[in-house]
Scaffold this motif. Structure first.
Motif, short mmCIF file in Angstrom:
data_model
loop_
_atom_site.label_atom_id
_atom_site.label_comp_id
_atom_site.label_asym_id
_atom_site.label_seq_id
_atom_site.Cartn_x
_atom_site.Cartn_y
_atom_site.Cartn_z
N THR A 56 39.57 65.39 11.67
CA THR A 56 40.72 64.67 12.10
C THR A 56 41.67 65.41 12.96
N VAL B 280 42.69 53.12 3.86
CA VAL B 280 43.56 53.74 2.87
C VAL B 280 44.24 52.93 2.10
N CYS C 79 43.13 57.50 -2.69
CA CYS C 79 43.64 57.02 -1.51
C CYS C 79 42.67 56.21 -0.80
N HIS C 80 41.31 56.01 -1.28
CA HIS C 80 40.43 55.27 -0.61
C HIS C 80 39.93 54.20 -1.53
N CYS D 284 48.13 64.85 4.38
CA CYS D 284 48.55 64.34 2.78
C CYS D 284 47.95 65.54 1.89
N SER E 103 47.45 62.54 8.85
CA SER E 103 46.13 62.77 8.98
C SER E 103 45.86 63.11 7.32
N MET E 104 44.73 62.84 7.31
CA MET E 104 44.13 63.15 5.56
C MET E 104 44.59 64.77 5.20
N SER E 105 44.48 65.61 6.26
CA SER E 105 44.59 66.98 5.72
C SER E 105 46.15 67.02 5.55
N CYS F 174 39.03 61.31 -3.94
CA CYS F 174 38.91 60.24 -2.89
C CYS F 174 39.48 58.94 -3.41
N TRP G 7 35.67 65.34 8.13
CA TRP G 7 36.88 64.55 8.46
C TRP G 7 37.98 65.35 8.26
N TYR G 8 38.00 66.23 7.21
CA TYR G 8 39.12 67.06 7.06
C TYR G 8 39.45 67.77 8.22
#
Ligand code: HEC
Ligand code: HEC
Ligand code: HEC
Ligand code: HEC
Ligand code: HEC
Length: 227
Positions: free
Chosen positions: A36, A129, A225-226, A168, A164-166, A222, A32-33
Motif C-alpha cells: 500500500t 473497511v 477492520c474488514h 492504522c 493506509s492499513m500500515s 483482520c 498489502w501491508y
C-alpha cells in the motif's frame, strides 16, 4: 474480503485447509501491508465549492472547539459535517467588515434557499473497511491531531496522513505514543507541542496515567477492520 474471511473460518474441517487459507491471507496481508503506497494520498486537498471557509480562522484564530461544529464526533462513528444552520447561527447578521460580509454571502444564500453546501469529502476509507469508529478513538484519548494533522493552521483541509492499513496498524501496535489526556483531545496546538516534546524525550504529561486508562489494546485482527 468475505470470500477470504468467511464467518465459518474457525470451523474448517481439516487443519490442512486452515493452514492453506491462513497462509494465503498472510501472503495477501503481507503484500498489502508493504505494497500500500504509504504517502499516495497525503496532501490530498480537493477544491471546496465556496472558497473561504477556513479552519485556520474558525478553529485557530477564533479558537472554536471542533465539537461546536463536528457535534457527533464523541458519540458516533461518523464525525459529522455541520449543516448551514450552524454557520447561520453566527453569520445571519454580522458585525463583520463589508468585505467579510460579502465572503459569507454563500452561507446566507444557502440558508435562504434551504439548501445544503456541497462540501467535498477529503478523508474517505474504501468500502471494504468497516465504518471507522471516531467515538472510540476520541474516548480512548487519541487526538484529532494524530490523524488529521494541525487542522487549526489549515485554511483548506488536506490529508495529513495516508490512512493506509500500515498507518492504522503502526498506531494499533504502539498506541501509548499517541495518547493524550481525554480533555485535551480537541486542543490540537497543546497536543502537537505535547507529543513532540514527549517524542523528543521531554517531560510529557502523566504518561503512566494515560497508559493505564487504555483498557483494551487496539485490534490487529483482520475482522476488526474488514468485513
Ligand atoms: C465553524 C465550524 C467548524 C469548526 C469549529 C471545525 N470544523 Fe472541521 N469542518 C467544518 C466544515 C464546514 C467542513 C467541511 C469543509 C472542509 O472540508 O473544510 C469541515 C471539515 C473537516 C475535516 C475534513 C473532513 C473530510 O471531508 O474528510 C476535518 C478532518 C475537520 N473538519 C476537523 C476539524 C477539527 C480537528 C476541528 C477542531 C480543531 C474542526 N474541524 C473544527 C466545520 C468546522
Ligand atoms: C461562533 C460563530 C461562528 C460560526 C458558528 C461560524 N463562523 Fe464563520 N466567521 C465567524 C467570525 C467571527 C468571522 C470573522 C473572523 C475574522 O476574520 O477574524 C468568520 C469568518 C468567516 C468567513 C470569512 C473568512 C475571511 O476570509 O475572513 C467565512 C467564509 C465563514 N466565516 C464561513 C463560515 C461557515 C461556512 C460556517 C459554518 C460551517 C461558519 N463560518 C461558522 C464566526 C463564526
Ligand atoms: C484514529 C484516527 C482519527 C482520529 C483520532 C480522528 N479522526 Fe476524523 N477521520 C479519520 C478517518 C480514517 C476518516 C475517514 C472515515 C471514513 O471514510 O469512514 C475521518 C473522517 C473525518 C471527517 C469527515 C466525516 C464525513 O462524514 O465527511 C471529519 C469531519 C473528521 N474526521 C473530524 C475529526 C475530528 C473533529 C476529530 C477529533 C475530535 C477526529 N476526526 C479524530 C480518522 C480519525
Ligand atoms: C494514532 C493512533 C491510532 C490510529 C492512527 C488508528 N487507531 Fe484505531 N484505535 C486506536 C486505539 C488507542 C484504540 C483502542 C480504543 C479502545 O478500545 O479503547 C483503537 C481501536 C480501534 C478499533 C476497535 C473499536 C472497538 O469497537 O473496540 C477499530 C475498529 C479501529 N481502531 C480502526 C482503525 C482504523 C481502520 C484505522 C486507520 C484508518 C485506525 N483505527 C487508526 C488508535 C489508533
Ligand atoms: C486497524 C484496521 C485494519 C486491520 C486490523 C486490518 N486492516 Fe486491512 N486495511 C485497512 C485499511 C484502512 C485499508 C485501506 C488502505 C488504503 O486505502 O490504502 C486496508 C486494506 C486492506 C487490503 C487491500 C484491499 C485492496 O483491494 O486494496 C487488504 C487485502 C487487507 N486490508 C487485508 C487485511 C488482512 C488480511 C488483515 C488481517 C491480517 C487486515 N487487512 C487487517 C485496515 C485494517
Amino acid at each position: 474480503m468475505s470470500v477470504l474471511f468467511p464467518k465459518s473460518f474457525n470451523a474448517f474441517p481439516t487443519i490442512a485447509a486452515v493452514v492453506a487459507v491462513g497462509g494465503l491471507s498472510t501472503a495477501v496481508a503481507g503484500f498489502w501491508y508493504y505494497a500500500t503506497p504509504k504517502f499516495w494520498q497525503v496532501g490530498y486537498m480537493p477544491t471546496q465549492p465556496s472558497t473561504g471557509f477556513s479552519h485556520q480562522i474558525h478553529a485557530g484564530k477564533l479558537g472554536m472547539d471542533c465539537r461546536y461544529c463536528h457535534t457527533k464526533v464523541e458519540q458516533s462513528p461518523e464525525a459529522n459535517i455541520p449543516n448551514v444552520a450552524t454557520c447561520y447561527g453566527c453569520h445571519a447578521e454580522t458585525r463583520l467588515a463589508a468585505w467579510q460580509t460579502q465572503r459569507v454571502g454563500f452561507v446566507r444564500e444557502a440558508y435562504a434557499k434551504n439548501e445544503s453546501i456541497e462540501w467535498r469529502r477529503v478523508h474517505k476509507l474504501p468500502d471494504y473497511v468497516r465504518n471507522f469508529p471516531h467515538h472510540i478513538h476520541v474516548a480512548a484519548g487519541v487526538s484529532c491531531y494524530s490523524c488529521h494533522g494541525q487542522i487549526t493552521a489549515m485554511p483548506i483541509v488536506y490529508e495529513a496522513h495516508s490512512l493506509s492499513m500500515s498507518w492504522c496498524l503502526d498506531c494499533h501496535r504502539n498506541p501509548e505514543a499517541s495518547l493524550v489526556p481525554k480533555d485535551k483531545v480537541t486542543q490540537l496546538v497543546w497536543v502537537e507541542n505535547h507529543l513532540k516534546a514527549r517524542a523528543a524525550g521531554g517531560t510529557g504529561a502523566n504518561a503512566e496515567q494515560i497508559k493505564i486508562s487504555l483498557e483494551r489494546q487496539p485490534p490487529q485482527g483482520c475482522g476488526a477492520c474488514h468485513y
